[in-house]
Write a protein that holds these residues in place. Structure first.
Motif, PDB file in Angstrom:
ATOM      1  N   ARG A 327       0.834  -1.215   0.000  1.00  0.00           N
ATOM      2  CA  ARG A 327       0.000   0.000   0.000  1.00  0.00           C
ATOM      3  C   ARG A 327       0.868   1.263   0.000  1.00  0.00           C
ATOM      4  O   ARG A 327       0.558   2.250  -0.694  1.00  0.00           O
ATOM      5  CB  ARG A 327      -0.910   0.006   1.245  1.00  0.00           C
ATOM      6  N   ALA A 328       1.955   1.228   0.748  1.00  0.00           N
ATOM      7  CA  ALA A 328       2.846   2.401   0.787  1.00  0.00           C
ATOM      8  C   ALA A 328       3.441   2.649  -0.597  1.00  0.00           C
ATOM      9  O   ALA A 328       3.506   3.789  -1.063  1.00  0.00           O
ATOM     10  CB  ALA A 328       3.943   2.200   1.827  1.00  0.00           C
ATOM     11  N   ALA A 329       3.826   1.569  -1.266  1.00  0.00           N
ATOM     12  CA  ALA A 329       4.408   1.718  -2.610  1.00  0.00           C
ATOM     13  C   ALA A 329       3.355   2.238  -3.580  1.00  0.00           C
ATOM     14  O   ALA A 329       3.638   3.097  -4.434  1.00  0.00           O
ATOM     15  CB  ALA A 329       4.968   0.379  -3.083  1.00  0.00           C
ATOM     16  N   ALA A 330       2.127   1.740  -3.443  1.00  0.00           N
ATOM     17  CA  ALA A 330       1.055   2.170  -4.354  1.00  0.00           C
ATOM     18  C   ALA A 330       0.697   3.635  -4.125  1.00  0.00           C
ATOM     19  O   ALA A 330       0.505   4.400  -5.077  1.00  0.00           O
ATOM     20  CB  ALA A 330      -0.176   1.281  -4.150  1.00  0.00           C
ATOM     21  N   LEU A 331       0.632   4.031  -2.853  1.00  0.00           N
ATOM     22  CA  LEU A 331       0.313   5.437  -2.574  1.00  0.00           C
ATOM     23  C   LEU A 331       1.443   6.343  -3.067  1.00  0.00           C
ATOM     24  O   LEU A 331       1.198   7.395  -3.681  1.00  0.00           O
ATOM     25  CB  LEU A 331       0.071   5.644  -1.070  1.00  0.00           C
ATOM     26  N   GLY A 349      14.031   0.003   6.578  1.00  0.00           N
ATOM     27  CA  GLY A 349      13.293  -1.121   7.154  1.00  0.00           C
ATOM     28  C   GLY A 349      11.896  -0.695   7.566  1.00  0.00           C
ATOM     29  O   GLY A 349      11.274  -1.295   8.442  1.00  0.00           O
ATOM     30  N   LEU A 350      11.398   0.377   6.927  1.00  0.00           N
ATOM     31  CA  LEU A 350      10.078   0.919   7.292  1.00  0.00           C
ATOM     32  C   LEU A 350       9.188   0.991   6.050  1.00  0.00           C
ATOM     33  O   LEU A 350       8.552   2.024   5.779  1.00  0.00           O
ATOM     34  CB  LEU A 350      10.251   2.308   7.917  1.00  0.00           C
ATOM     35  N   ALA A 351       9.140  -0.099   5.307  1.00  0.00           N
ATOM     36  CA  ALA A 351       8.462  -0.087   4.004  1.00  0.00           C
ATOM     37  C   ALA A 351       6.956   0.151   4.101  1.00  0.00           C
ATOM     38  O   ALA A 351       6.318   0.499   3.113  1.00  0.00           O
ATOM     39  CB  ALA A 351       8.738  -1.399   3.269  1.00  0.00           C
ATOM     40  N   GLU A 352       6.386  -0.022   5.317  1.00  0.00           N
ATOM     41  CA  GLU A 352       4.932   0.207   5.468  1.00  0.00           C
ATOM     42  C   GLU A 352       4.601   1.677   5.696  1.00  0.00           C
ATOM     43  O   GLU A 352       3.452   2.040   5.899  1.00  0.00           O
ATOM     44  CB  GLU A 352       4.413  -0.557   6.690  1.00  0.00           C
ATOM     45  N   TRP A 374      -6.783   8.539  -4.214  1.00  0.00           N
ATOM     46  CA  TRP A 374      -6.187   7.208  -4.169  1.00  0.00           C
ATOM     47  C   TRP A 374      -6.999   6.274  -3.272  1.00  0.00           C
ATOM     48  O   TRP A 374      -7.247   5.125  -3.622  1.00  0.00           O
ATOM     49  CB  TRP A 374      -4.744   7.307  -3.654  1.00  0.00           C
ATOM     50  N   LEU A 375      -7.438   6.799  -2.139  1.00  0.00           N
ATOM     51  CA  LEU A 375      -8.203   5.966  -1.208  1.00  0.00           C
ATOM     52  C   LEU A 375      -9.512   5.492  -1.846  1.00  0.00           C
ATOM     53  O   LEU A 375      -9.949   4.363  -1.631  1.00  0.00           O
ATOM     54  CB  LEU A 375      -8.499   6.730   0.094  1.00  0.00           C
TER      55      LEU A 375
END
Ligand SMILES: Cc1ncc(COP(=O)(O)O)c(C=O)c1O
Length: 380
Positions: A327-331, A349-352, A374-375
Motif C-alpha cells: 500500500r505504501a508503494a502504491a500510494l 526497514g520501514l516499508a509500510e 487514491w483511497l
C-alpha cells in the motif's frame, strides 16, 4: 585473462556500504513523467525557502567566487559563537552537517572500535561508521506499540550497549525518519552515565522545530560534558539545503581534531555568507517554525482521519503508517503521478510507512486531496 575489478581494491567495509537514497529531485520526476507542477515533500526542506536576506548576501558573495573561501570560516564562526553562547574554538563547520558527522566518524573510529546507534536512525550514521571499518552496534528501537514514543531511541538500551570499545554514540533528537524525540531530562541522565571514553554525537538537525517538544538544547550540556558534540545544520529551518552548511559545537579539543581532518575549504564562500545572513534573520526562522507548528498537527490529524496514523514528531515531517509495504508503494506511486514527491523509507526497514515533509498549507491540501483520490480507488 580475468576481468579487472578495480572496485575490489577498496576495503571490505566500504564495498559493502549500501549507498544513501536521497529524495527524488523535482527535475527527475519532471523528466520521467513530463509533469510541470511538482511539489517535493521528500527531504524535510523549508517550504518557505531561504531568508531573502540570505539570498541577497549570497548574490553579493558571487562576485568573489574566483577567490578561495575563508577556510577557517571566521565571520560565520563569530556569528554562531555569539548566537550560541559558545567560543569559536568549539565550532567545526562542515559541508552540511553530513560532513561533520562523517568527520566525527573518521576522527574517532578505527577497526576494533565500536559505534552505537539506534535502529531507524538517520541513514548517514551507518554509512559513516561502516566506511571506517569500526563495528556498528545497532540498538533495537522502542516497539511500534510503545505508548508514547513508538520506534523511538531506547536510551537505556543504548547506554547498556556502550563498552570500553565504544568511541561514538549517535543520537538524533528528534530523529529522522521517525520524528521521535528524547526529552531533556532523559538525555541529561544518559550523559551523566555515559563513560568519558565515549563521545556522544547529539544530532540536532531539527533543533529549531523541536523547541516545543521539550527536547532541550544540547549546547547547555557542553560545559559539563566534554565528551559531547552537538551537530546542527542550516539545511532545515534555515532553508539552505542546497548550500551545504552545518556545524558541530564541542569541547575545543574535539573541534581541533575535526578541524585537522576536514578539507581546508570544506564550506564555500557563498554558503558562508548565506548562513551568516540567515542566522541574523530570526523573523524568517519564526515564520518557518510557526508554519510547522500549525501545519504538522493538521497534517497528522487529517492523515489519521484517513486511516493513515502518524508517529509523534518533533521535526518538520511526519512518518505515516500506510498499512503495508504494498500500500505504501502504491500510494507513493499515485502521489508521484499527481506531482507530489514524498519519501519511501523501505531503506530504513520501514516499508509500510511514508515520510512526508510538512509543506505550505496549500501543498498539504494538495497532498491530502491526492490521497483522497487514491483511497477511493485503492484496493481495500
Ligand atoms: C537527523 C539529520 N541529521 C543530519 C542531516 C544532514 O543534513 P545536512 O547534511 O543537509 O546538514 C539530516 C538531513 O536529512 C538529518 O535528517
Amino acid at each position: 585473462m580475468s576481468e579487472p575489478h578495480p572496485g575490489a581494491l577498496a576495503s571490505d567495509s566500504v564495498r559493502h556500504i549500501a549507498p544513501y537514497t536521497p529524495g527524488k529531485p523535482v527535475s527527475e520526476l519532471a523528466r520521467e513523467l513530463g509533469l510541470t507542477d511538482i511539489i517535493k515533500l521528500a527531504s524535510n526542506e523549508n517550504p518557505l525557502g531561504a531568508s531573502p536576506a540570505a539570498i541577497a548576501a549570497m548574490q553579493a558573495a558571487l562576485a568573489e567566487a574566483w577567490v578561495y573561501p575563508d577556510g577557517g570560516g571566521h565571520a560565520l564562526k563569530q556569528a554562531l559563537a555569539a548566537r550560541l553562547g559558545a567560543a569559536p574554538a568549539q565550532l567545526t563547520l562542515g559541508n552540511g552537517s553530513n560532513d561533520v558527522l562523517v568527520l566525527l566518524a573518521e576522527a574517532f573510529l578505527t577497526p576494533g572500535t565500536e559505534a552505537v546507534y539506534s535502529q531507524y536512525c538517520f541513514a548517514v550514521y551507518p554509512l559513516a561508521v561502516q566506511a571506517t571499518g569500526a563495528r556498528a552496534v545497532v540498538v533495537p528501537a522502542l516497539p511500534a506499540t510503545h505508548a508514547t514514543m513508538p520506534l523511538g531511541h531506547d536510551l537505556d538500551a543504548m547506554l547498556a550497549a556502550v563498552t570500553p570499545a565504544t568511541r561514538l554514540v549517535f543520537i538524533a533528537n528528534p530523529n529522522n525518519p521517525t520524528g521521535t524525540w528524547l526529552e531533556a531530562a532523559a538525555l541529561e541522565r544518559f550523559l551523566a552515565r555515559v563513560p568519558a571514553t565515549t563521545l556522544v554525537v547529539l544530532d540536532e538537525a531539527y533543533f529549531e522545530y523541536a523547541a516545543q517538544a521539550g527536547c532541550g538544547d544540547g549546547l547547555r550540556w557542553l560545559g559539563s560534558h566534554p565528551n559531547l558534540a552537538v551537530v546542527r545544520t542550516f539545511s532545515k529551518a534555515y532553508g539552505l539545503a542546497a548550500l551545504r552548511v552545518g556545524f558541530a559545537a564541542s569541547h575545543p579539543e574535539v573541534a581541533d581534531v575535526l578541524n585537522r581532518i576536514r578539507q581546508p575549504f570544506n564550506v564555500n564562500s557563498i554558503a558562508l555568507e548565506g548562513a551568516r545572513a540567515a542566522l541574523a534573520d530570526s523573523a524568517h526562522i519564526e515564520r518557518s517554525v510557526a508554519l510547522v507548528a500549525a501545519e504538522r498537527p493538521r497534517l497528522a490529524r487529517e492523515l489519521a482521519a484517513r486511516g493513515l496514523p502518524v508517529l509523534p514528531s518533533a521535526g518538520n515531517f511526519v512518518l505515516a503508517h500506510i498499512g503495508s509495504a504494498a500500500r505504501a508503494a502504491a500510494l507513493n506511486d499515485a502521489l508521484l503521478r499527481g506531482g507530489v514527491i514524498v519519501r519511501p523509507v523501505g531503506n530504513y526497514g520501514l516499508a509500510e510507512y511514508l515520510r512526508i515533509t510538512v509543506g505550505r498549507p496549500e501543498e498539504n491540501t494538495r497532498l491530502l486531496a491526492l490521497i483522497d483520490v487514491w483511497l477511493r480507488g485503492a484496493p481495500a
